[in-house]
Design a protein around this motif. Sequence first.
Motif, PDB file in Angstrom:
ATOM      1  N   GLY A 214       9.286  -4.610  -3.272  1.00 31.82           N
ATOM      2  CA  GLY A 214       9.053  -4.865  -4.690  1.00 31.82           C
ATOM      3  C   GLY A 214       8.477  -6.237  -4.971  1.00 31.82           C
ATOM      4  N   LYS A 215       8.920  -7.249  -4.192  1.00 34.67           N
ATOM      5  CA  LYS A 215       8.471  -8.625  -4.407  1.00 34.67           C
ATOM      6  C   LYS A 215       7.997  -9.223  -3.091  1.00 34.67           C
ATOM      7  CE  LYS A 215      11.486  -9.626  -8.363  1.00 34.67           C
ATOM      8  NZ  LYS A 215      12.532 -10.509  -8.902  1.00 34.67           N
ATOM      9  N   PRO A 216       6.822  -8.822  -2.601  1.00 33.48           N
ATOM     10  CA  PRO A 216       6.342  -9.366  -1.326  1.00 33.48           C
ATOM     11  C   PRO A 216       5.942 -10.829  -1.457  1.00 33.48           C
ATOM     12  CG  PRO A 216       4.658  -7.997  -2.340  1.00 33.48           C
ATOM     13  CD  PRO A 216       5.889  -7.845  -3.186  1.00 33.48           C
ATOM     14  N   LEU A 217       6.076 -11.568  -0.365  1.00 34.97           N
ATOM     15  CA  LEU A 217       5.664 -12.969  -0.319  1.00 34.97           C
ATOM     16  C   LEU A 217       4.260 -13.060   0.257  1.00 34.97           C
ATOM     17  CD1 LEU A 217       8.912 -14.661   1.089  1.00 34.97           C
ATOM     18  CD2 LEU A 217       8.131 -14.607  -1.285  1.00 34.97           C
ATOM     19  N   SER A 218       3.438 -13.908  -0.328  1.00 31.63           N
ATOM     20  CA  SER A 218       2.075 -14.103   0.170  1.00 31.63           C
ATOM     21  C   SER A 218       1.842 -15.579   0.463  1.00 31.63           C
ATOM     22  CB  SER A 218       1.049 -13.602  -0.859  1.00 31.63           C
ATOM     23  OG  SER A 218       1.238 -14.254  -2.114  1.00 31.63           O
ATOM     24  N   LEU A 219       2.796 -16.179   1.192  1.00 28.03           N
ATOM     25  CA  LEU A 219       2.698 -17.594   1.521  1.00 28.03           C
ATOM     26  C   LEU A 219       1.649 -17.839   2.592  1.00 28.03           C
ATOM     27  CD1 LEU A 219       6.460 -18.644   1.711  1.00 28.03           C
ATOM     28  CD2 LEU A 219       4.762 -19.660   0.208  1.00 28.03           C
ATOM     29  N   VAL A 220       0.925 -18.938   2.432  1.00 32.84           N
ATOM     30  CA  VAL A 220       0.031 -19.424   3.476  1.00 32.84           C
ATOM     31  C   VAL A 220       0.780 -20.529   4.211  1.00 32.84           C
ATOM     32  CG1 VAL A 220      -2.191 -20.474   4.003  1.00 32.84           C
ATOM     33  CG2 VAL A 220      -1.986 -18.887   2.075  1.00 32.84           C
ATOM     34  N   LEU A 221       1.138 -20.285   5.459  1.00 34.59           N
ATOM     35  CA  LEU A 221       2.011 -21.195   6.197  1.00 34.59           C
ATOM     36  C   LEU A 221       1.192 -22.282   6.898  1.00 34.59           C
ATOM     37  CD1 LEU A 221       4.586 -18.647   7.660  1.00 34.59           C
ATOM     38  CD2 LEU A 221       4.801 -20.085   5.630  1.00 34.59           C
ATOM     39  N   PHE A 222       0.630 -23.189   6.106  1.00 38.44           N
ATOM     40  CA  PHE A 222      -0.026 -24.361   6.679  1.00 38.44           C
ATOM     41  C   PHE A 222       1.049 -25.374   7.064  1.00 38.44           C
ATOM     42  CE2 PHE A 222      -0.176 -24.324   2.051  1.00 38.44           C
ATOM     43  CZ  PHE A 222       0.502 -25.493   1.722  1.00 38.44           C
ATOM     44  N   ASP A 223       0.658 -26.475   7.702  1.00 41.04           N
ATOM     45  CA  ASP A 223       1.631 -27.381   8.310  1.00 41.04           C
ATOM     46  C   ASP A 223       2.619 -27.957   7.309  1.00 41.04           C
ATOM     47  OD1 ASP A 223       0.373 -26.864  10.647  1.00 41.04           O
ATOM     48  OD2 ASP A 223      -0.484 -28.860  10.940  1.00 41.04           O
ATOM     49  N   MET A 224       2.143 -28.373   6.132  1.00 41.47           N
ATOM     50  CA  MET A 224       3.044 -28.991   5.178  1.00 41.47           C
ATOM     51  C   MET A 224       4.031 -27.972   4.616  1.00 41.47           C
ATOM     52  SD  MET A 224       2.235 -31.346   1.802  1.00 41.47           S
ATOM     53  CE  MET A 224       1.707 -32.770   2.751  1.00 41.47           C
ATOM     54  N   THR A 396      23.379 -33.178  -3.245  1.00 44.82           N
ATOM     55  CA  THR A 396      22.268 -32.399  -2.701  1.00 44.82           C
ATOM     56  C   THR A 396      21.423 -33.258  -1.767  1.00 44.82           C
ATOM     57  OG1 THR A 396      20.764 -32.975  -4.528  1.00 44.82           O
ATOM     58  CG2 THR A 396      22.110 -30.982  -4.794  1.00 44.82           C
ATOM     59  N   THR A 397      20.685 -32.598  -0.904  1.00 51.47           N
ATOM     60  CA  THR A 397      19.660 -33.257  -0.100  1.00 51.47           C
ATOM     61  C   THR A 397      18.324 -33.007  -0.793  1.00 51.47           C
ATOM     62  OG1 THR A 397      20.898 -32.907   1.942  1.00 51.47           O
ATOM     63  CG2 THR A 397      18.549 -33.391   2.150  1.00 51.47           C
ATOM     64  N   ILE A 398      17.625 -34.078  -1.124  1.00 58.29           N
ATOM     65  CA  ILE A 398      16.412 -33.978  -1.943  1.00 58.29           C
ATOM     66  C   ILE A 398      15.177 -33.873  -1.054  1.00 58.29           C
ATOM     67  CG2 ILE A 398      15.006 -35.143  -3.677  1.00 58.29           C
ATOM     68  CD1 ILE A 398      17.546 -36.482  -4.706  1.00 58.29           C
ATOM     69  N   ASP A 399      14.292 -32.967  -1.431  1.00 56.08           N
ATOM     70  CA  ASP A 399      13.008 -32.815  -0.738  1.00 56.08           C
ATOM     71  C   ASP A 399      11.896 -32.910  -1.780  1.00 56.08           C
ATOM     72  OD1 ASP A 399      10.997 -32.298   1.039  1.00 56.08           O
ATOM     73  OD2 ASP A 399      11.414 -30.152   1.253  1.00 56.08           O
ATOM     74  N   TRP A 400      11.127 -33.982  -1.712  1.00 52.85           N
ATOM     75  CA  TRP A 400      10.053 -34.234  -2.678  1.00 52.85           C
ATOM     76  C   TRP A 400       8.745 -33.651  -2.138  1.00 52.85           C
ATOM     77  CZ3 TRP A 400      10.564 -36.961  -7.388  1.00 52.85           C
ATOM     78  CH2 TRP A 400       9.361 -37.161  -8.074  1.00 52.85           C
ATOM     79  N   PHE A 401       8.080 -32.834  -2.953  1.00 48.93           N
ATOM     80  CA  PHE A 401       6.831 -32.191  -2.551  1.00 48.93           C
ATOM     81  C   PHE A 401       5.642 -33.069  -2.946  1.00 48.93           C
ATOM     82  CE2 PHE A 401       9.654 -28.858  -1.905  1.00 48.93           C
ATOM     83  CZ  PHE A 401       9.039 -27.708  -1.451  1.00 48.93           C
ATOM     84  N   PHE A 402       4.907 -33.547  -1.943  1.00 43.70           N
ATOM     85  CA  PHE A 402       3.673 -34.286  -2.203  1.00 43.70           C
ATOM     86  C   PHE A 402       2.537 -33.302  -2.488  1.00 43.70           C
ATOM     87  CE2 PHE A 402       5.943 -37.629   0.146  1.00 43.70           C
ATOM     88  CZ  PHE A 402       5.642 -38.729  -0.652  1.00 43.70           C
ATOM     89  N   PRO A 403       1.446 -33.761  -3.084  1.00 41.24           N
ATOM     90  CA  PRO A 403       0.291 -32.868  -3.281  1.00 41.24           C
ATOM     91  C   PRO A 403      -0.200 -32.304  -1.957  1.00 41.24           C
ATOM     92  CG  PRO A 403       0.035 -34.886  -4.571  1.00 41.24           C
ATOM     93  CD  PRO A 403       1.220 -35.096  -3.682  1.00 41.24           C
ATOM     94  N   TRP A 404      -0.663 -31.047  -1.992  1.00 41.65           N
ATOM     95  CA  TRP A 404      -1.134 -30.425  -0.760  1.00 41.65           C
ATOM     96  C   TRP A 404      -2.369 -31.166  -0.226  1.00 41.65           C
ATOM     97  CZ3 TRP A 404       2.931 -28.251   0.291  1.00 41.65           C
ATOM     98  CH2 TRP A 404       3.560 -27.270  -0.463  1.00 41.65           C
ATOM     99  N   PRO A 405      -2.465 -31.383   1.086  1.00 42.97           N
ATOM    100  CA  PRO A 405      -3.639 -32.044   1.681  1.00 42.97           C
ATOM    101  C   PRO A 405      -4.837 -31.087   1.716  1.00 42.97           C
ATOM    102  CG  PRO A 405      -2.117 -31.374   3.398  1.00 42.97           C
ATOM    103  CD  PRO A 405      -1.435 -31.073   2.095  1.00 42.97           C
ATOM    104  N   ALA A 406      -5.992 -31.625   2.109  1.00 44.86           N
ATOM    105  CA  ALA A 406      -7.224 -30.836   2.126  1.00 44.86           C
ATOM    106  C   ALA A 406      -7.107 -29.630   3.054  1.00 44.86           C
ATOM    107  CB  ALA A 406      -8.392 -31.721   2.559  1.00 44.86           C
ATOM    108  N   GLU A 407      -6.448 -29.821   4.192  1.00 42.77           N
ATOM    109  CA  GLU A 407      -6.285 -28.710   5.151  1.00 42.77           C
ATOM    110  C   GLU A 407      -5.523 -27.554   4.511  1.00 42.77           C
ATOM    111  OE1 GLU A 407      -3.100 -26.911   7.788  1.00 42.77           O
ATOM    112  OE2 GLU A 407      -2.845 -28.804   6.714  1.00 42.77           O
ATOM    113  N   ALA A 408      -4.494 -27.888   3.718  1.00 40.15           N
ATOM    114  CA  ALA A 408      -3.700 -26.855   3.050  1.00 40.15           C
ATOM    115  C   ALA A 408      -4.514 -26.154   1.972  1.00 40.15           C
ATOM    116  CB  ALA A 408      -2.443 -27.480   2.451  1.00 40.15           C
ATOM    117  N   LEU A 409      -5.237 -26.938   1.174  1.00 47.14           N
ATOM    118  CA  LEU A 409      -6.054 -26.358   0.107  1.00 47.14           C
ATOM    119  C   LEU A 409      -7.112 -25.414   0.682  1.00 47.14           C
ATOM    120  CD1 LEU A 409      -6.589 -29.580  -2.053  1.00 47.14           C
ATOM    121  CD2 LEU A 409      -5.012 -27.698  -2.536  1.00 47.14           C
TER     122      LEU A 409
END
Length: 459
Positions: A214-224, A396-409
Amino acid sequence: GGRNPIDPRFVARFNVFCLTKPTKDVLMSIYTKIIETKMKDFTIDIKSATSRLTAPTLDLFGYIVEKLPPTPSKFHYIFTLRDLSRVYEGLCTATKDKLTCGGDMVRLWRHEIQRVFFDRLSTESDYRLVNDKLTSIIRTVFQEKEKIEGEQAIVERALKDPLVYGDFENAVARITEQIEPEDDTRLYCDMGDYDSVRTMLQEIMENYNMVRKGKPLSLVLFDMALSHLVRLLRIIKHPRGNAMLIGVGGSGKQSLVRLASYACGYDLFEVTLSRGYGETEFRDDLKELYKKLVNRPVVFLVTDSHIVYEGFLEYINNMLSIGIQPGLFDSDEKDAACNLVRERARQAGVWETSESLWNYFVDICRYNLHVVLAMSPSGDKLRIRCRNFPGLVSATTIDWFFPWPAEALEKVAMSFIGNDTNVPQELRGTVTSHMVLVHQKITDAATLFRETLRRTYFV
């Protein structure tokens, strides 16, 4: 406490005790005993490296506290002894099967330091500042050790990137039922590089999409993305492990939480909003959550959209701090909850009184509960929430998301147009490069906009 003023007339009614911070010698003694006791059966090489870890840990902790104080824009830069304890909790997951030399131990220590302290940093300059200090400490402390004891490449081994640790080595076999869940020892170890981890997690995601049609994931698993996913897997593998993921909308936070909970074999719980959803409905949902927590680990996903009323955060703050919201269950519901754990409490040697059974119920639920907050840093809302409800940061343990790099984009863009027949094959590379360029130009313009007008535009 300590930040808000208290009326003197109120204070006059109490005997006030001030608990001073423990000295460095006290901390040195506490954490040295913890890690030495854990490593007493390891090789002499590992024990020798372990004995030199506590002093540099405290030095780095003091440096971070001094150089990175909390500010209005960095409200989450609150470093406490809980963070030191989380580092040592990670070190204590080491096993003799996976740790073979002193260099492995130093490498694990560097990884835990990065996960606890580095992942919450919100600027590249702060990251470089702390990383340079950590590298300097490793070279200073262990370069000399190499010369004295003749060990080879401890520093080189410790500073090698990437750092990818996890306990999901057999996750694919467990999920596909090739092995029984109890046969998966889940040993915490160095997983190698991102390519090997990508293959494994890609297979887990494909299995997820087959099961959850019903809810498939379509993640692109780049390094970040893999880096954030592995961080989340590390957090929720620990009992009472809670996380706060901070990133703009579209960063993939919720999808990563779903994949991580599936990879660990945990249930995922989130509230379902409807018209007229209020505190009564939220309390009912929490009761359903605790019924699940009695039997198995559950990831409780909370997003900005779930916070219909700010009062919901009072419940979440108490769940993070003490395990449950006081007064959530009525007396009859408490009795029913106690009956759910009565047999287990008897086997554990717990007194069968109402209070003891209730405390045992709360302990089991707290042990199995993993709260994951997926929040956006835009505006002042998150800063105000963290100030009003300090458990959101401290527990909590905090994880801050930086902007995606060019390789990810580039990989994300190619995943969308790579199979699009409307785009000619010879133009797909050019179109992809153009999409990446436009995104980066907007990001650069947003940075200039913030520096010029002191207003933030999130991309």
